[in-house]
Design a protein around this motif. Sequence first.
Motif, PDB file in Angstrom:
ATOM      1  N   ALA A  14      -6.983   3.311 -10.274  1.00 46.48           N
ATOM      2  CA  ALA A  14      -6.101   4.465 -10.153  1.00 46.48           C
ATOM      3  C   ALA A  14      -6.171   4.898  -8.687  1.00 46.48           C
ATOM      4  N   ASP A  15      -5.541   6.000  -8.340  1.00 44.13           N
ATOM      5  CA  ASP A  15      -5.640   6.527  -6.983  1.00 44.13           C
ATOM      6  C   ASP A  15      -5.757   8.043  -7.076  1.00 44.13           C
ATOM      7  N   PRO A  16      -6.914   8.609  -6.787  1.00 50.39           N
ATOM      8  CA  PRO A  16      -8.125   7.971  -6.263  1.00 50.39           C
ATOM      9  C   PRO A  16      -8.983   7.375  -7.377  1.00 50.39           C
ATOM     10  N   ASP A  17      -9.773   6.399  -6.976  1.00 55.49           N
ATOM     11  CA  ASP A  17     -10.670   5.714  -7.913  1.00 55.49           C
ATOM     12  C   ASP A  17     -11.719   4.962  -7.108  1.00 55.49           C
ATOM     13  N   ARG A  18     -12.763   4.509  -7.812  1.00 57.13           N
ATOM     14  CA  ARG A  18     -13.808   3.727  -7.167  1.00 57.13           C
ATOM     15  C   ARG A  18     -14.400   2.758  -8.180  1.00 57.13           C
ATOM     16  N   GLN A  19     -14.963   1.683  -7.651  1.00 56.47           N
ATOM     17  CA  GLN A  19     -15.710   0.718  -8.463  1.00 56.47           C
ATOM     18  C   GLN A  19     -16.903   0.247  -7.644  1.00 56.47           C
ATOM     19  N   LEU A  20     -17.999   0.031  -8.340  1.00 59.15           N
ATOM     20  CA  LEU A  20     -19.170  -0.574  -7.719  1.00 59.15           C
ATOM     21  C   LEU A  20     -19.015  -2.076  -7.863  1.00 59.15           C
ATOM     22  N   VAL A  21     -19.049  -2.787  -6.732  1.00 52.86           N
ATOM     23  CA  VAL A  21     -18.875  -4.236  -6.744  1.00 52.86           C
ATOM     24  C   VAL A  21     -20.039  -4.889  -6.004  1.00 52.86           C
ATOM     25  N   GLU A  22     -20.226  -6.168  -6.262  1.00 49.58           N
ATOM     26  CA  GLU A  22     -21.270  -6.915  -5.580  1.00 49.58           C
ATOM     27  C   GLU A  22     -20.622  -7.924  -4.648  1.00 49.58           C
ATOM     28  N   VAL A  23     -21.051  -7.899  -3.397  1.00 49.51           N
ATOM     29  CA  VAL A  23     -20.549  -8.832  -2.392  1.00 49.51           C
ATOM     30  C   VAL A  23     -21.760  -9.504  -1.764  1.00 49.51           C
ATOM     31  N   ASP A  24     -21.877 -10.805  -1.945  1.00 49.47           N
ATOM     32  CA  ASP A  24     -23.010 -11.552  -1.386  1.00 49.47           C
ATOM     33  C   ASP A  24     -24.349 -10.875  -1.698  1.00 49.47           C
ATOM     34  N   ASP A  25     -24.557 -10.526  -2.964  1.00 46.60           N
ATOM     35  CA  ASP A  25     -25.800  -9.904  -3.450  1.00 46.60           C
ATOM     36  C   ASP A  25     -26.033  -8.497  -2.910  1.00 46.60           C
ATOM     37  N   GLN A  26     -25.000  -7.841  -2.409  1.00 44.17           N
ATOM     38  CA  GLN A  26     -25.120  -6.472  -1.902  1.00 44.17           C
ATOM     39  C   GLN A  26     -24.165  -5.569  -2.679  1.00 44.17           C
ATOM     40  N   LEU A  27     -24.655  -4.377  -3.084  1.00 41.16           N
ATOM     41  CA  LEU A  27     -23.817  -3.420  -3.797  1.00 41.16           C
ATOM     42  C   LEU A  27     -22.973  -2.624  -2.808  1.00 41.16           C
ATOM     43  N   VAL A  28     -21.674  -2.589  -3.099  1.00 43.86           N
ATOM     44  CA  VAL A  28     -20.693  -1.927  -2.249  1.00 43.86           C
ATOM     45  C   VAL A  28     -19.813  -1.061  -3.145  1.00 43.86           C
ATOM     46  N   VAL A  29     -19.511   0.159  -2.685  1.00 44.71           N
ATOM     47  CA  VAL A  29     -18.559   0.989  -3.411  1.00 44.71           C
ATOM     48  C   VAL A  29     -17.178   0.719  -2.817  1.00 44.71           C
ATOM     49  N   LEU A  30     -16.265   0.266  -3.684  1.00 44.16           N
ATOM     50  CA  LEU A  30     -14.894  -0.020  -3.300  1.00 44.16           C
ATOM     51  C   LEU A  30     -14.059   1.174  -3.744  1.00 44.16           C
ATOM     52  N   VAL A  31     -13.370   1.804  -2.800  1.00 43.32           N
ATOM     53  CA  VAL A  31     -12.642   3.044  -3.065  1.00 43.32           C
ATOM     54  C   VAL A  31     -11.157   2.845  -2.805  1.00 43.32           C
ATOM     55  N   HIS A  32     -10.343   3.338  -3.739  1.00 47.95           N
ATOM     56  CA  HIS A  32      -8.895   3.382  -3.553  1.00 47.95           C
ATOM     57  C   HIS A  32      -8.530   4.848  -3.407  1.00 47.95           C
ATOM     58  N   ALA A  33      -8.003   5.232  -2.249  1.00 50.20           N
ATOM     59  CA  ALA A  33      -7.651   6.627  -1.990  1.00 50.20           C
ATOM     60  C   ALA A  33      -6.480   6.687  -1.022  1.00 50.20           C
ATOM     61  N   GLY A  34      -5.493   7.490  -1.352  1.00 46.93           N
ATOM     62  CA  GLY A  34      -4.341   7.641  -0.470  1.00 46.93           C
ATOM     63  C   GLY A  34      -3.582   6.349  -0.251  1.00 46.93           C
ATOM     64  N   GLY A  35      -3.624   5.464  -1.253  1.00 40.20           N
ATOM     65  CA  GLY A  35      -2.913   4.190  -1.157  1.00 40.20           C
ATOM     66  C   GLY A  35      -3.643   3.105  -0.390  1.00 40.20           C
ATOM     67  N   ASN A  36      -4.839   3.394   0.093  1.00 36.38           N
ATOM     68  CA  ASN A  36      -5.627   2.425   0.861  1.00 36.38           C
ATOM     69  C   ASN A  36      -6.929   2.095   0.157  1.00 36.38           C
ATOM     70  N   PHE A  37      -7.477   0.938   0.476  1.00 31.62           N
ATOM     71  CA  PHE A  37      -8.775   0.525  -0.048  1.00 31.62           C
ATOM     72  C   PHE A  37      -9.814   0.577   1.065  1.00 31.62           C
ATOM     73  N   PHE A  38     -11.027   1.000   0.689  1.00 31.21           N
ATOM     74  CA  PHE A  38     -12.147   1.118   1.617  1.00 31.21           C
ATOM     75  C   PHE A  38     -13.397   0.563   0.941  1.00 31.21           C
ATOM     76  N   ALA A  39     -14.333   0.065   1.724  1.00 34.57           N
ATOM     77  CA  ALA A  39     -15.592  -0.440   1.174  1.00 34.57           C
ATOM     78  C   ALA A  39     -16.751   0.066   2.030  1.00 34.57           C
ATOM     79  N   LEU A  40     -17.740   0.659   1.352  1.00 31.22           N
ATOM     80  CA  LEU A  40     -18.926   1.194   2.020  1.00 31.22           C
ATOM     81  C   LEU A  40     -20.172   0.732   1.295  1.00 31.22           C
ATOM     82  N   ASP A  41     -21.288   0.650   2.020  1.00 27.76           N
ATOM     83  CA  ASP A  41     -22.561   0.448   1.337  1.00 27.76           C
ATOM     84  C   ASP A  41     -22.722   1.566   0.315  1.00 27.76           C
ATOM     85  N   ASP A  42     -23.241   1.240  -0.854  1.00 31.59           N
ATOM     86  CA  ASP A  42     -23.399   2.225  -1.928  1.00 31.59           C
ATOM     87  C   ASP A  42     -24.691   3.009  -1.754  1.00 31.59           C
ATOM     88  N   VAL A  43     -24.864   3.604  -0.579  1.00 32.84           N
ATOM     89  CA  VAL A  43     -26.100   4.340  -0.330  1.00 32.84           C
ATOM     90  C   VAL A  43     -25.848   5.492   0.636  1.00 32.84           C
TER      91      VAL A  43
END
Length: 106
Positions: A14-43
């Motif tokens: 949805a927008d806004p929304d988030r999912q916790l995803v794993e990238v190369d054994d690292q947890l990342v929060v993937l965020v959809h906000a304002g029509g854009n996607f962002f990825a940050l360390d989940d910490v």
Amino acid sequence: MSDFVSVASVDSFADPDRQLVEVDDQLVVLVHAGGNFFALDDVCTHDGGPLSDGAIDPEGCTIACPRHGAKFDLATGAAKTMPATKATKAHEVKVEGGQVYVRLAD
């Protein structure tokens, strides 16, 4: 630098929304906000809280740590409010063919 990894379908957000995803054994929060996607360390850099449980502010382009309310810029990972003073790591995101891809920053 790592390669882009497919982590989610655009349709699963949805927008806004988030999912916790794993990238190369690292947890990342993937965020959809304002029509854009962002990825940050989940910490949160203040006390290690999970940003994936935090509130998203699409207008301010931030996510807040659920523990003490520190806000981080979705695009850069910069700490925007106390008690956090250090940035969390932001990662590169691209959308192709209805899929969201993330490449971890060095």
